[in-house]
Structures are given as structure tokens and as C-alpha cells.
Design a protein around this motif. Structure first.
Motif, short mmCIF file in Angstrom:
data_model
loop_
_atom_site.label_atom_id
_atom_site.label_comp_id
_atom_site.label_asym_id
_atom_site.label_seq_id
_atom_site.Cartn_x
_atom_site.Cartn_y
_atom_site.Cartn_z
N GLU A 59 45.16 -72.70 73.87
CA GLU A 59 46.54 -72.38 73.50
C GLU A 59 46.74 -70.87 73.55
OE1 GLU A 59 47.78 -73.75 69.61
OE2 GLU A 59 49.80 -72.91 69.85
N LEU A 61 48.58 -67.62 72.35
CA LEU A 61 49.29 -67.17 71.14
C LEU A 61 49.60 -65.68 71.28
CD1 LEU A 61 46.86 -69.09 68.77
CD2 LEU A 61 49.33 -69.56 68.88
N ASN A 117 53.39 -72.09 73.83
CA ASN A 117 54.40 -72.43 72.81
C ASN A 117 55.79 -72.08 73.33
OD1 ASN A 117 52.87 -73.21 70.22
ND2 ASN A 117 51.81 -71.36 70.92
N SER A 119 59.80 -72.01 72.11
CA SER A 119 60.68 -72.21 70.96
C SER A 119 61.89 -73.05 71.37
CB SER A 119 61.08 -70.86 70.35
OG SER A 119 62.35 -70.49 70.78
N GLU A 149 53.96 -76.61 74.37
CA GLU A 149 53.99 -77.04 72.97
C GLU A 149 55.39 -76.78 72.42
OE1 GLU A 149 50.84 -75.54 70.54
OE2 GLU A 149 49.26 -76.22 71.90
N THR A 151 58.34 -77.98 69.31
CA THR A 151 58.35 -78.56 67.96
C THR A 151 59.42 -79.65 67.87
OG1 THR A 151 59.89 -76.93 67.10
CG2 THR A 151 57.56 -76.42 66.88
N ASP A 179 54.27 -79.90 68.68
CA ASP A 179 53.52 -79.02 67.79
C ASP A 179 53.90 -79.29 66.34
OD1 ASP A 179 51.79 -76.98 67.13
OD2 ASP A 179 52.87 -75.42 68.23
N ASP A 180 52.99 -78.99 65.44
CA ASP A 180 53.25 -79.09 63.99
C ASP A 180 53.84 -80.44 63.62
OD1 ASP A 180 52.55 -76.44 64.16
OD2 ASP A 180 54.59 -75.67 63.98
N ASP A 202 49.72 -80.97 62.30
CA ASP A 202 49.84 -79.64 61.70
C ASP A 202 48.65 -79.32 60.80
OD1 ASP A 202 51.88 -77.37 61.45
OD2 ASP A 202 51.22 -77.68 59.39
#
Ligand code: C2E
Ligand code: MG
Ligand code: MG
Ligand code: MG
Length: 279
Positions: A59, A61, A117, A119, A149, A151, A179-180, A202
Motif C-alpha cells: 500500500e 501511503l 488510496n 479519497s 483503496e 472507503t 478500506d476501513d 479496519d
């Protein structure tokens, strides 16, 4: 007297609000400056499949060390970027930077999957799939080397838009993780109709694995994954004890400090090299 106190409290509250707003706007402008100066960078955390004993990928970050040398948590500055809309620029940079970082790695490990990730606001943009396609082409990277990923908050999208977007990404070979998972209070019906590849448990639940409630939630997610034919990955795995409980429960995909902290690309190359040499 009471009224006066009320007024005073109002004043105090307003001062406080102004201070917070000023700090946020200062932080946003230093983020944007450091972004311009190319001071943001990516780190990578390995993701493993313990039943096949293979590395799934890593992943990506984002990291920001501000001018005073302080590392600002992405939980703080990503949220700031989301609220201000700056995440659109930042998110595109993250995609392109991650792909250019990882290109040499993919030449060496053709099955490696990079997790990026995304958003919700970024995913909502009508040209999102275009942006991803362009970034892939730029580095000559195949979609099957990429996992996005997202959410549960993408549930705010109109269902048709979401379906179209996910289908287009799928056609590029890109896989999708939620994710989460379990923290978003979303309507779960989207899981049934959209093709989601993986649920990421998560880390809050993993940290509560020894409690009845934490354990039940994890069991539920694992069952859901099994029944809907999705992979399930546990994030935030820190101890051998957590890992063995997760394996007993049937969760074979894992990510966390137990295996590796998020590390630089150079360190990741060494980590992969050592891991392969030792198996
Ligand atoms: P996330 O995507 O759920 O990432 C997992 C977070 O857990 C990361 O925090 C990671 O460093 C941390 N972590 C990994 N293993 C462990 C562990 O064993 N124990 C504990 N306690 N923590 C662990 P990080 O890097 O601070 O990122 C926080 C959040 O910021 C991410 O949560 C994600 O929502 C957001 N974020 C980070 N990088 C990006 C990015 O490039 N783009 C976007 N849109 N968001 C990002
Ligand atoms: Mg993530
Ligand atoms: Mg997560
Ligand atoms: Mg998170």
C-alpha cells in the motif's frame, strides 16, 4: 449576570474558532507550498497472503515533513486537503508518483499489486477514470498491477455513476478494495451489486481482537467476504497473537507492523529481496 456570561462565552468561542480556522488555513498553505517544492513523498507497506505465503503487493501511503522537520499525520493533512478540494491535485500527484516510483519494481515482480488510496471526492470527479488511465499509460503500467483503496463513503455517489465508474476501472484490470471496512455505517447493498475485490478490516477492530465485540465484528466481515466471494485483508496487525487469531478465523491476508512498517521504496526493494531469498 447569566446573560453576560453567555456573551463572554460567545466571545471566547469565536476567538477559538478564528484561531482554529487560521491555523488550518496556514497549514493548508504550507502543505501547498511544500507540495510545489516537491517535499511530499510516498512510503510503502507490504501486504501478504499467509495461506499461499506470497506478497500481494504494497500500500502506498503519502508523507509530509513540513519545513520545521515535523512529520504531519496524513489523517490530518488528507482531511484538510479533502475539505479544501486540494485533494484533487494531490491525489493525481499521488497516483503518478506512486506509478513512477514502482515501475522498476513491477518490471522485476510482474504480479505485484500497488495499493493506492483514493479519497471519495477524487473518485467522484467525472474525469477520474481518465486520470487513472493517463497515469497508467505514462509509466506503461498494467491495470492488474493496481488496486484502488476506497472507503465506504463512496456510497454517496449515485448508484449508476458508481456502477459505471467501477466497471470502467475493472475493464482496465484494476481491482478495488473497500478500506476501513466496518467504520462507515454504509448501506451494504452496494457490496452485492458492485464488483468489489477485497474488504480491508479496519485496524480498530484488529486492536480489539481480544474483546467479544471486536471479535464478532471481524467474524462478520470474514463471513461476508466468504459469502460474497471477496478477499478479506486485516490491517494494523501488530502481534503474533493477533495474527494467529486472524488465521484461525480464516482471514489469510495481512498487513501491519508485525510484517513491516511503511518503508521507503529502496527499503521495500531490499525487504522483497530478503524475503524471497529466505523462502
Ligand atoms: P489507511 O489507508 O487505512 O492506512 C492505514 C494506516 O494504518 C496507515 O497510517 C498506516 O501507516 C497505519 N498502519 C499500518 N500498519 C499498522 C499497525 O500495525 N498498527 C498501527 N497502529 N497502524 C498501522 P497513515 O500512513 O498515517 O495514514 C492514515 C490514513 O491517511 C490512511 O488510512 C488513509 O486514509 C490516509 N492516507 C494515507 N496516505 C494516503 C494517500 O496517499 N491518499 C489518500 N487519499 N489518503 C491517504
Ligand atoms: Mg488504505
Ligand atoms: Mg485502512
Ligand atoms: Mg484509515
Amino acid at each position: 449576570k447569566a446573560k453576560q456570561t453567555g456573551i463572554n462565552q460567545d466571545v471566547v468561542f469565536t476567538d477559538y474558532m478564528i484561531k482554529v480556522l487560521r491555523e488550518r488555513s496556514q497549514m493548508l498553505s504550507s502543505l501547498q507550498q511544500d507540495f510545489q517544492k516537491n517535499r511530499l513523498f510516498m512510503v510503502y507497506q507490504p501486504q501478504l497472503n499467509l495461506s499461499t505465503n506470497t506478497v500481494i503487493g504494497a500500500e502506498a501511503l503519502v508523507r509530509w515533513q513540513d519545513a520545521s522537520g515535523h512529520m504531519v499525520s496524513p489523517d490530518v493533512f488528507i482531511e484538510l486537503a479533502e475539505q479544501s478540494g486540494f485533494i484533487i491535485n494531490l491525489g493525481e500527484w499521488i497516483l503518478r508518483k506512486t506509478f513512477s516510483d514502482c515501475k522498476p519494481l513491477l518490471d522485476k515482480y510482474p504480479d505485484f499489486r500497488i495499493g493506492v488510496n483514493v479519497s471519495a471526492l477524487q473518485f467522484l470527479q467525472s474525469d477520474f477514470v481518465n486520470t487513472v488511465t493517463k497515469a497508467l499509460k505514462e509509466q506503461n503500467i498494467q491495470g492488474h498491477n493496481v488496486n484502488l483503496e476506497i472507503t465506504e463513503s463512496i456510497g454517496v455517489l449515485e448508484f449508476d455513476d458508481l456502477t459505471v465508474r467501477l466497471k470502467q476501472l475493472k475493464e482496465l484490470g484494476i481491482s478495488i478494495s473497500i478500506d476501513d471496512f466496518g467504520t462507515g455505517f454504509s448501506n451494504l447493498s452496494y457490496l452485492e451489486n458492485l464488483h468489489i475485490d477485497r474488504l480491508k478490516i479496519d485496524k480498530i477492530f484488529v486492536s480489539k481482537l481480544e474483546t467479544q465485540s471486536g471479535r464478532s465484528i471481524i467474524e462478520m466481515i470474514i463471513n461476508l467476504g466468504k459469502n460474497l466471494k471477496m478477499n478479506v485483508l486485516a490491517e494494523g496487525v501488530e502481534t503474533e497473537r493477533q495474527q494467529s487469531l486472524l488465521l484461525d478465523m480464516g482471514c489469510v491476508e495481512s498487513q501491519g507492523f508485525l510484517h513491516s512498517h511503511p518503508i521507503s521504496l529502496k527499503q521495500l526493494e531490499i525487504w522483497l529481496h530478503n524475503r524471497i531469498a529466505s523462502t
